[in-house]
Design a protein around this motif. Structure first.
Motif, PDB file in Angstrom:
ATOM      1  N   UNK A 150     -38.567 -11.056  22.609  1.00 18.37           N
ATOM      2  CA  UNK A 150     -38.743 -11.391  21.501  1.00 18.37           C
ATOM      3  C   UNK A 150     -39.570 -13.242  21.443  1.00 18.37           C
ATOM      4  N   UNK A 151     -40.306 -13.477  20.075  1.00 17.55           N
ATOM      5  CA  UNK A 151     -41.096 -14.585  20.737  1.00 17.55           C
ATOM      6  C   UNK A 151     -39.929 -15.727  21.348  1.00 17.55           C
ATOM      7  N   UNK A 152     -40.286 -17.029  22.401  1.00 14.55           N
ATOM      8  CA  UNK A 152     -39.417 -17.933  21.663  1.00 14.55           C
ATOM      9  C   UNK A 152     -40.273 -19.053  21.681  1.00 14.55           C
ATOM     10  N   UNK A 153     -39.814 -20.537  21.522  1.00 16.47           N
ATOM     11  CA  UNK A 153     -41.248 -21.588  21.622  1.00 16.47           C
ATOM     12  C   UNK A 153     -40.390 -22.978  21.620  1.00 16.47           C
ATOM     13  N   UNK A 154     -40.604 -23.462  21.567  1.00 15.50           N
ATOM     14  CA  UNK A 154     -40.129 -25.265  21.415  1.00 15.50           C
ATOM     15  C   UNK A 154     -41.038 -26.373  20.654  1.00 15.50           C
ATOM     16  N   UNK A 155     -40.708 -27.156  20.537  1.00 17.41           N
ATOM     17  CA  UNK A 155     -40.967 -28.195  19.080  1.00 17.41           C
ATOM     18  C   UNK A 155     -41.114 -29.899  19.688  1.00 17.41           C
ATOM     19  N   UNK A 156     -40.992 -30.339  19.143  1.00 19.45           N
ATOM     20  CA  UNK A 156     -41.159 -31.815  18.569  1.00 19.45           C
ATOM     21  C   UNK A 156     -42.078 -32.534  18.108  1.00 19.45           C
ATOM     22  N   UNK A 157     -41.061 -33.998  16.800  1.00 16.60           N
ATOM     23  CA  UNK A 157     -42.026 -34.558  16.695  1.00 16.60           C
ATOM     24  C   UNK A 157     -41.370 -36.279  16.752  1.00 16.60           C
ATOM     25  N   UNK A 158     -42.147 -37.296  16.772  1.00 15.78           N
ATOM     26  CA  UNK A 158     -42.497 -38.510  16.985  1.00 15.78           C
ATOM     27  C   UNK A 158     -41.035 -38.917  16.946  1.00 15.78           C
ATOM     28  N   UNK A 159     -40.308 -38.784  15.534  1.00 14.38           N
ATOM     29  CA  UNK A 159     -38.881 -39.430  15.229  1.00 14.38           C
ATOM     30  C   UNK A 159     -37.555 -38.717  15.067  1.00 14.38           C
ATOM     31  N   UNK A 160     -37.696 -37.745  14.499  1.00 13.35           N
ATOM     32  CA  UNK A 160     -36.564 -37.009  13.937  1.00 13.35           C
ATOM     33  C   UNK A 160     -36.225 -36.299  12.433  1.00 13.35           C
ATOM     34  N   UNK A 161     -36.260 -35.424  12.451  1.00 10.46           N
ATOM     35  CA  UNK A 161     -36.055 -34.589  11.239  1.00 10.46           C
ATOM     36  C   UNK A 161     -36.133 -35.771   9.504  1.00 10.46           C
ATOM     37  N   UNK A 162     -35.631 -37.056   9.735  1.00 12.12           N
ATOM     38  CA  UNK A 162     -34.948 -37.089   8.454  1.00 12.12           C
ATOM     39  C   UNK A 162     -35.706 -38.286   8.414  1.00 12.12           C
ATOM     40  N   UNK A 163     -36.964 -38.481   8.056  1.00  9.38           N
ATOM     41  CA  UNK A 163     -38.123 -39.298   8.488  1.00  9.38           C
ATOM     42  C   UNK A 163     -37.741 -41.018   7.783  1.00  9.38           C
ATOM     43  N   UNK A 193     -34.133 -17.240  15.817  1.00 10.50           N
ATOM     44  CA  UNK A 193     -33.089 -16.272  15.553  1.00 10.50           C
ATOM     45  C   UNK A 193     -31.975 -16.657  14.617  1.00 10.50           C
ATOM     46  N   UNK A 194     -31.386 -15.803  14.433  1.00 10.75           N
ATOM     47  CA  UNK A 194     -30.679 -16.318  13.540  1.00 10.75           C
ATOM     48  C   UNK A 194     -29.045 -16.623  14.231  1.00 10.75           C
ATOM     49  N   UNK A 195     -29.034 -15.728  15.180  1.00 11.79           N
ATOM     50  CA  UNK A 195     -28.103 -15.760  16.135  1.00 11.79           C
ATOM     51  C   UNK A 195     -27.858 -16.967  16.903  1.00 11.79           C
ATOM     52  N   UNK A 196     -28.590 -17.646  17.243  1.00  8.70           N
ATOM     53  CA  UNK A 196     -29.217 -18.755  17.713  1.00  8.70           C
ATOM     54  C   UNK A 196     -28.643 -20.099  17.419  1.00  8.70           C
ATOM     55  N   UNK A 197     -29.291 -19.751  15.762  1.00  9.40           N
ATOM     56  CA  UNK A 197     -28.930 -21.248  15.131  1.00  9.40           C
ATOM     57  C   UNK A 197     -28.084 -21.376  14.375  1.00  9.40           C
ATOM     58  N   UNK A 198     -27.089 -20.709  14.310  1.00  8.92           N
ATOM     59  CA  UNK A 198     -25.988 -20.141  13.998  1.00  8.92           C
ATOM     60  C   UNK A 198     -24.928 -20.504  15.050  1.00  8.92           C
ATOM     61  N   UNK A 199     -25.192 -20.449  16.288  1.00  9.96           N
ATOM     62  CA  UNK A 199     -24.540 -21.273  17.696  1.00  9.96           C
ATOM     63  C   UNK A 199     -25.134 -22.733  17.890  1.00  9.96           C
ATOM     64  N   UNK A 200     -26.002 -22.720  17.074  1.00  7.88           N
ATOM     65  CA  UNK A 200     -26.210 -24.381  17.469  1.00  7.88           C
ATOM     66  C   UNK A 200     -26.039 -25.499  16.256  1.00  7.88           C
ATOM     67  N   UNK A 201     -25.736 -24.398  15.232  1.00  9.85           N
ATOM     68  CA  UNK A 201     -25.266 -25.003  13.821  1.00  9.85           C
ATOM     69  C   UNK A 201     -24.833 -26.738  13.839  1.00  9.85           C
ATOM     70  N   UNK A 202     -24.744 -27.397  13.543  1.00 13.65           N
ATOM     71  CA  UNK A 202     -24.331 -28.422  13.009  1.00 13.65           C
ATOM     72  C   UNK A 202     -23.803 -28.939  11.454  1.00 13.65           C
ATOM     73  N   UNK A 203     -24.526 -28.602  10.834  1.00 18.14           N
ATOM     74  CA  UNK A 203     -24.154 -28.580   8.793  1.00 18.14           C
ATOM     75  C   UNK A 203     -25.066 -27.322   8.659  1.00 18.14           C
ATOM     76  N   UNK A 204     -23.504 -26.200   7.981  1.00 18.20           N
ATOM     77  CA  UNK A 204     -24.412 -25.358   7.158  1.00 18.20           C
ATOM     78  C   UNK A 204     -23.648 -25.265   5.433  1.00 18.20           C
TER      79      UNK A 204
END
Length: 739
Positions: A682-695, A721-732
């Motif tokens: 399955x596809x996999x990816x990485x990313x980055x932003x200069x500051x963060x999500x809540x600019x 993938x959703x299973x990965x998201x749920x395992x890394x969830x900090x807010x839901x």
């Protein structure tokens, strides 16, 4: 600008408005500008991962679009309000004179009229997406009234969202660079034409003169309107590599250079619906869908291209100034009065303006005459549907089918997919100009407005655009360069195969020269090699860099100026923070890059060198401070050193100069995404932003939490993938507009 302020004060005095009236007229005047859509219930789930990136889920695509608006508002409602104000011609009530310039263009190009006419023509499901997004903004606004900074800005509807697109889309190919000089009554620079003495064109590797990049072209003219970016420094890098060249995965690297804040700053998100919409990428404020990124099967990224998509016509007016001649007959010039709100201190002043239109398009009247403007994609909003369909495309054929609609007005597309395909499309709604000789019609200059045969209709066909699919080299790149260098010498397209009437630019950037050289030299483009290229800080001694250094070598100087010159002449042409001349080079080079990008005369070398020397000695007491002490990534209380320079592949393009003399980055490397498809995985990816999500949320833990990774050249995982998201969830949590 005095053209606003003087008339505003005169009007205020003439009508005798009281302070209370000036404070209250604008929201009352704007109250009926947009009615809310018919009520509908939406529900979405938002899961935020370790870095606060929102993953939005819904049963339907509109449910997801509703959640996209809510999530983005939670992180940056401040900027979203600016974008909505622009889409309703009310930005001057927030941003004063700068905002009024945007509002003037909003009326001039008839953004609202375009939306009102074209929005109902969009497919039902696309309209539903925009209505749902508007409902999400309305929902957030109703729940957080204390954050609203302009009265009666909400509710909004799908047409408002569409009007924002109609306003902003032509600025990516330089409409502001034509409107600005015409409004000011200044001459327009010539565009892509024959070689100009002293500035012959340059091709990579042909050994021709180094000053080619300074040749003026209309597509590069810039007079910045405050839409959140410095148009003179637009840029991005993009790379795609096939498995046989990478030694493993099909790779797509998105490396966009946008402002770090504002209306065209990237916002990262992942969306997934029960209707098959599943995409990870980034959008701009005001968009219900990502503009770049990947789904399970394919992905793409964009870089700004600079085709000549704008033609200017001089109209012949009659003595009254109300009619223009076309094919020997007089026609009425469409004219209407508009009111621009201009915030001045605590008041919002009403400033009247007149906008005109002919069959050619918008018309600007100045002391030199009346000039009509026609541009690619004018009056169309098909891109709203095309981007949505691209998000859901499943293979190269389906993806190309959407681009072939010629709905997206501009920007290069670089593509990759799980089947191992890579592609480059020089996408642009290039005007379908008649193939006339230069005596009959010189498309590079101001055209006569009295001939209907010069008023082109629509765009050329997709088959006429430069494009490459799966070149033998195994790699493709673009760094805002001409399309003739994209995949290596064996595979590159030939400019002679494309008509000059298409208006395709012929220009290189330093980033292009470096990328082309490094990619061509590599035996294998594995992850480590690609990372070195992406974060490369080198300059080639070519183009404006060679012009600058040749001038330095000839510069006669004494004292500190001579010391600075000699230091620069020892430089290793790498903005990596390791050479004592790095800070000096950083300060000097940018204005030469800007001149090349903006097709302006090269600056005076002695003047720029003196200014850089004075700045360093004043604030650091020396000419050679470490570059990391000068160039900073700053947000709130975080303050980190940076590398890279203007027009390097590791881009630190423009900055604000702080009181302490440090340079605070405001435009350059922004959203970076690295996507890989390994065979059978399955596809996999990485990313980055200069500051963060809540600019714009200083209290949020995600205000600055990506900064250290960004400066260290590191990426974070994208949880696709959703299973990965749920395992890394900090807010839901769930959001709905149910009462």
């Amino acid at each position: 600008m005095t053209w606003l302020k003087g008339s505003a004060i005169a009007l205020a005095g003439a009508v005798g408005l009281g302070v209370a009236g000036l404070a209250a007229w604008e929201p009352f005047f704007a109250h009926a500008a947009a009615a809310p859509a018919a009520p509908r219930t939406y529900a979405a789930e938002i899961i935020r991962d370790d870095y606060g990136v929102p993953h939005i889920y819904g049963d339907t695509d509109p449910d997801v679009a509703f959640g996209v608006a809510v999530a983005h508002a939670e992180d940056d409602f401040f900027t979203l309000q600016d974008v909505i104000a622009m889409s309703r011609g009310r930005y001057g009530a927030i941003a004063g004179e700068d905002g009024a310039k945007v509002d003037f263009v909003y009326h001039l190009i008839d953004a609202r009229g375009t939306a009102a006419r074209e929005f109902p023509k969009l497919p039902r499901e696309t309209r539903a997406l925009l209505e749902a997004y508007a409902a999400g903004l309305n929902h957030y606004a109703s729940q957080h009234p204390g954050e609203i900074k302009l009265a009666d800005l909400f509710p909004v509807n799908g047409e408002d969202i569409a009007a924002g697109f109609a306003l902003r889309q032509p600025f990516f190919f330089g409409l502001d660079s034509v409107i600005g000089p015409l409004v000011a009554g200044k001459p327009l620079r010539p565009e892509h034409g024959p070689d100009i003495p002293g500035f012959p064109r340059e091709k990579i590797g042909d050994g021709s003169a180094v000053a080619a990049a300074a040749a003026p072209t209309r597509a590069g003219r810039r007079l910045v309107l405050p839409l959140g970016e410095e148009a003179e420094h637009l840029g991005s890098n993009a790379f795609a590599v096939r498995p046989e060249k990478s030694g493993g995965p099909t790779t797509l690297i998105s490396n966009s250079h946008q402002p770090l804040r504002g209306g065209v700053a990237w916002y990262e998100l992942v969306v997934e619906s029960g209707e098959g919409w599943h995409f990870a990428g980034a959008n701009f404020p005001g968009s219900p869908f990502p503009f770049l990124g990947h789904n399970e099967d394919l992905g793409w990224t964009n870089t700004v291209n600079r085709p000549d998509m704008i033609d200017v016509y001089q109209l012949e007016l009659d003595a009254s100034g109300t009619r223009y001649k076309l094919d020997g007959a007089w026609r009425d010039l469409e004219t209407r009065e508009v009111i621009l709100p201009v915030k001045v201190g605590p008041l919002v002043l009403p400033v009247p303006r007149t906008v005109h239109r002919s069959v050619h398009g918008p018309v600007i009247v100045n002391d030199k005459g009346a000039f009509a403007i026609r541009y690619g994609g004018m009056g169309k909003l098909d891109q709203l549907d095309a981007y949505y369909r691209l998000n859901k495309a499943r293979d190269l054929s389906e993806w190309q089918g959407q681009l072939a609609r010629m709905a997206i007005p501009s920007t290069n597309f670089i593509y990759a997919d799980k089947a191992g395909n890579i592609a480059y499309v020089y996408n642009a709604a290039l005007p379908a100009r008649p193939e006339l000789d230069a005596v009959t019609a010189d498309w590079r200059s101001v055209l006569p407005g009295n001939r209907s045969d010069l008023i082109w209709q629509g765009a050329v066909g997709y088959d006429r655009l430069p494009k490459l699919i799966n070149p033998a080299s195994g790699w493709i790149y673009n760094a805002n360069n001409e399309p003739w260098t994209a995949a290596g010498a064996r595979d590159d397209l030939k400019p002679a195969d494309f008509s000059p009437v298409l208006g395709i630019e012929e220009k290189q950037t330093n980033r292009s020269r470096r990328a082309y050289k490094l990619l061509s030299e590599a035996d294998k483009l594995d992850r480590a090699t690609l990372a070195r290229i992406k974060y490369d800080t080198g300059y080639e001694r070519a183009g404006y860099v060679a012009t600058l250094w040749d001038a330095l070598a000839k510069l006669k100087a004494t004292g500190q100026l001579a010391e600075a010159r000699d230091l620069l002449l020892t430089w290793d042409f790498a903005a990596d923070g390791k050479h004592p001349a790095d800070s000096l080079a950083l300060l000097v080079i940018r204005d030469f890059m800007s001149a090349e990008y903006g097709n302006k005369p090269m600056p005076d070398v002695a003047e720029k060198l003196q200014a850089a020397s004075d700045h360093l000695t004043e604030h650091f007491g020396r000419l050679d401070p470490p570059m990391g002490e000068l160039l900073r990534l700053r947000q709130g209380k975080r303050d980190l050193p940076l590398d890279g320079g203007s027009d390097t592949l590791r881009a630190s393009t423009t900055w604000d100069v702080a009181e302490d003399g440090r340079l605070s980055l405001k435009h350059g490397d922004s959203f970076i995404q690295w996507v890989e498809w390994l065979p059978g995985q399955p596809v996999r990816s990485q990313s980055i932003q200069p500051f963060g999500a809540a600019t714009t949320r200083p209290a949020s833990p995600h205000y600055t939490d990506q900064m250290k990774l960004f400066v260290d050249h590191k990426l974070k995982p994208v949880h696709f993938w959703r299973t990965d998201v749920v395992s890394h969830a900090r807010a839901r949590y769930r959001v709905t507009n149910r009462s």
